[in-house]
Design a protein around this motif. Structure first.
Motif, PDB file in Angstrom:
ATOM      1  N   ALA A  40       0.830  -1.204   0.000  1.00  0.00           N
ATOM      2  CA  ALA A  40       0.000   0.000   0.000  1.00  0.00           C
ATOM      3  C   ALA A  40       0.867   1.257   0.000  1.00  0.00           C
ATOM      4  CB  ALA A  40      -0.933  -0.007   1.209  1.00  0.00           C
ATOM      5  N   ILE A  41       1.921   1.246   0.790  1.00  0.00           N
ATOM      6  CA  ILE A  41       2.816   2.409   0.835  1.00  0.00           C
ATOM      7  C   ILE A  41       3.532   2.576  -0.502  1.00  0.00           C
ATOM      8  CG2 ILE A  41       4.952   3.283   1.861  1.00  0.00           C
ATOM      9  CD1 ILE A  41       3.942   2.061   4.534  1.00  0.00           C
ATOM     10  N   MET A  42       4.073   1.485  -1.037  1.00  0.00           N
ATOM     11  CA  MET A  42       4.813   1.580  -2.298  1.00  0.00           C
ATOM     12  C   MET A  42       3.902   2.003  -3.455  1.00  0.00           C
ATOM     13  SD  MET A  42       7.830   1.164  -1.405  1.00  0.00           S
ATOM     14  CE  MET A  42       8.592   1.198  -3.000  1.00  0.00           C
ATOM     15  N   ALA A  43       2.720   1.421  -3.545  1.00  0.00           N
ATOM     16  CA  ALA A  43       1.798   1.800  -4.620  1.00  0.00           C
ATOM     17  C   ALA A  43       1.287   3.225  -4.408  1.00  0.00           C
ATOM     18  CB  ALA A  43       0.632   0.822  -4.679  1.00  0.00           C
ATOM     19  N   VAL A  49       3.709   9.976  -7.269  1.00  0.00           N
ATOM     20  CA  VAL A  49       4.739  10.394  -8.226  1.00  0.00           C
ATOM     21  C   VAL A  49       4.158  10.547  -9.630  1.00  0.00           C
ATOM     22  CG1 VAL A  49       6.862   9.629  -9.376  1.00  0.00           C
ATOM     23  CG2 VAL A  49       6.663   9.468  -6.901  1.00  0.00           C
ATOM     24  N   THR A  50       3.311   9.613 -10.025  1.00  0.00           N
ATOM     25  CA  THR A  50       2.741   9.652 -11.372  1.00  0.00           C
ATOM     26  C   THR A  50       1.427  10.433 -11.442  1.00  0.00           C
ATOM     27  OG1 THR A  50       1.577   7.561 -11.021  1.00  0.00           O
ATOM     28  CG2 THR A  50       3.789   7.444 -11.989  1.00  0.00           C
ATOM     29  N   ALA A  51       0.960  10.914 -10.292  1.00  0.00           N
ATOM     30  CA  ALA A  51      -0.313  11.644 -10.197  1.00  0.00           C
ATOM     31  C   ALA A  51      -1.480  10.806 -10.701  1.00  0.00           C
ATOM     32  CB  ALA A  51      -0.227  12.978 -10.932  1.00  0.00           C
ATOM     33  N   LEU A  55      -4.414   4.726  -8.890  1.00  0.00           N
ATOM     34  CA  LEU A  55      -3.384   3.954  -8.194  1.00  0.00           C
ATOM     35  C   LEU A  55      -3.339   4.322  -6.721  1.00  0.00           C
ATOM     36  CD1 LEU A  55      -1.132   1.862  -8.346  1.00  0.00           C
ATOM     37  CD2 LEU A  55       0.423   3.688  -9.055  1.00  0.00           C
ATOM     38  N   GLN A  56      -3.547   5.584  -6.411  1.00  0.00           N
ATOM     39  CA  GLN A  56      -3.569   6.011  -5.014  1.00  0.00           C
ATOM     40  C   GLN A  56      -4.708   5.351  -4.254  1.00  0.00           C
ATOM     41  OE1 GLN A  56      -3.743  10.275  -5.028  1.00  0.00           O
ATOM     42  NE2 GLN A  56      -1.792  10.494  -6.090  1.00  0.00           N
ATOM     43  N   ILE A  57      -5.863   5.298  -4.860  1.00  0.00           N
ATOM     44  CA  ILE A  57      -7.021   4.658  -4.223  1.00  0.00           C
ATOM     45  C   ILE A  57      -6.835   3.145  -4.199  1.00  0.00           C
ATOM     46  CG2 ILE A  57      -9.500   4.224  -4.454  1.00  0.00           C
ATOM     47  CD1 ILE A  57      -9.689   7.115  -5.574  1.00  0.00           C
ATOM     48  N   GLY A  58      -6.325   2.592  -5.294  1.00  0.00           N
ATOM     49  CA  GLY A  58      -6.080   1.155  -5.359  1.00  0.00           C
ATOM     50  C   GLY A  58      -5.049   0.683  -4.358  1.00  0.00           C
ATOM     51  N   ALA A  59      -4.111   1.563  -4.013  1.00  0.00           N
ATOM     52  CA  ALA A  59      -3.077   1.201  -3.044  1.00  0.00           C
ATOM     53  C   ALA A  59      -3.699   0.857  -1.702  1.00  0.00           C
ATOM     54  CB  ALA A  59      -2.079   2.350  -2.879  1.00  0.00           C
ATOM     55  N   LEU A  60      -4.690   1.594  -1.304  1.00  0.00           N
ATOM     56  CA  LEU A  60      -5.329   1.373  -0.001  1.00  0.00           C
ATOM     57  C   LEU A  60      -6.429   0.322  -0.052  1.00  0.00           C
ATOM     58  CD1 LEU A  60      -5.558   5.094   1.112  1.00  0.00           C
ATOM     59  CD2 LEU A  60      -3.856   3.393   1.787  1.00  0.00           C
ATOM     60  N   THR A  61      -6.967   0.048  -1.222  1.00  0.00           N
ATOM     61  CA  THR A  61      -8.089  -0.887  -1.320  1.00  0.00           C
ATOM     62  C   THR A  61      -7.660  -2.216  -1.943  1.00  0.00           C
ATOM     63  OG1 THR A  61      -8.738   0.155  -3.414  1.00  0.00           O
ATOM     64  CG2 THR A  61      -9.814   0.943  -1.411  1.00  0.00           C
TER      65      THR A  61
END
Length: 169
Positions: A40-43, A49-51, A55-61
């Motif tokens: 989750a942290i890496m994603a 970084v890529t805005a 991916l930001q939402i997918g990282a946590l879900t």
């Protein structure tokens, strides 16, 4: 130049306590927490970084959640009777890890298929942005989480078995 030589301070002067080569035993809750947090942290960083908001939402879900679920499932399997079978404890380390990594990937594919099918039944015609991610996130999370959990479990088992053999001698 004059350099003053200081003796090495003892390890406990800095709060470091060495107990030899003793490792922490395998704890499933630690593995599940790390299986969620690390990807989750890496994603999340990659999404920043890529805005990429998806991916930001997918990282946590889907990424973190699927990794934690896969780590829990594989950990429970390894702690059950499967983990005590002779082929799991006696086979080469890479063979066991590879087998469980493939199983984790297949479990991730099945989970993605079930998730997609259930969403289609519950909300036909609706398109959810994260629903397309499960086909990549679930199998990849299953592969990574299974590999790490199995690797660490196998190290703990071989360390435990080695120490038992040493005590018997």
């Amino acid at each position: 130049m004059n350099q003053m030589k200081y003796p090495n301070p003892p390890d406990d002067a800095y709060g470091i306590k060495t107990v030899g080569s003793r490792k922490k035993p395998f704890a499933l809750w630690r593995e599940v927490v790390m299986a969620y947090a690390a990807p989750a942290i890496m994603a999340g960083i990659g999404g920043l970084v890529t805005a990429d908001r998806g991916l930001q939402i997918g990282a946590l879900t889907t990424i973190g959640g699927a990794s934690a679920l896969m780590a829990l499932m594989i950990g429970l399997i390894l702690r059950s009777r499967v983990g005590h079978m002779r082929w799991v404890t006696g086979a080469p380390h890479l063979v066991v890890v590879g087998g469980f990594a493939i199983a984790g990937s297949l479990y991730g594919l099945c989970a993605a298929w079930v998730t997609s099918a259930v969403l289609e039944l519950m909300m036909p015609g609706h398109h959810l942005a994260w629903a397309d991610r499960v086909w990549t996130d679930f199998p990849l999370s299953g592969f990574i989480a299974s590999t790490i959990v199995t690797w660490r479990w196998r190290l703990a088992v071989t360390t435990h078995l080695t120490s038992k053999r040493r005590r018997k001698k």
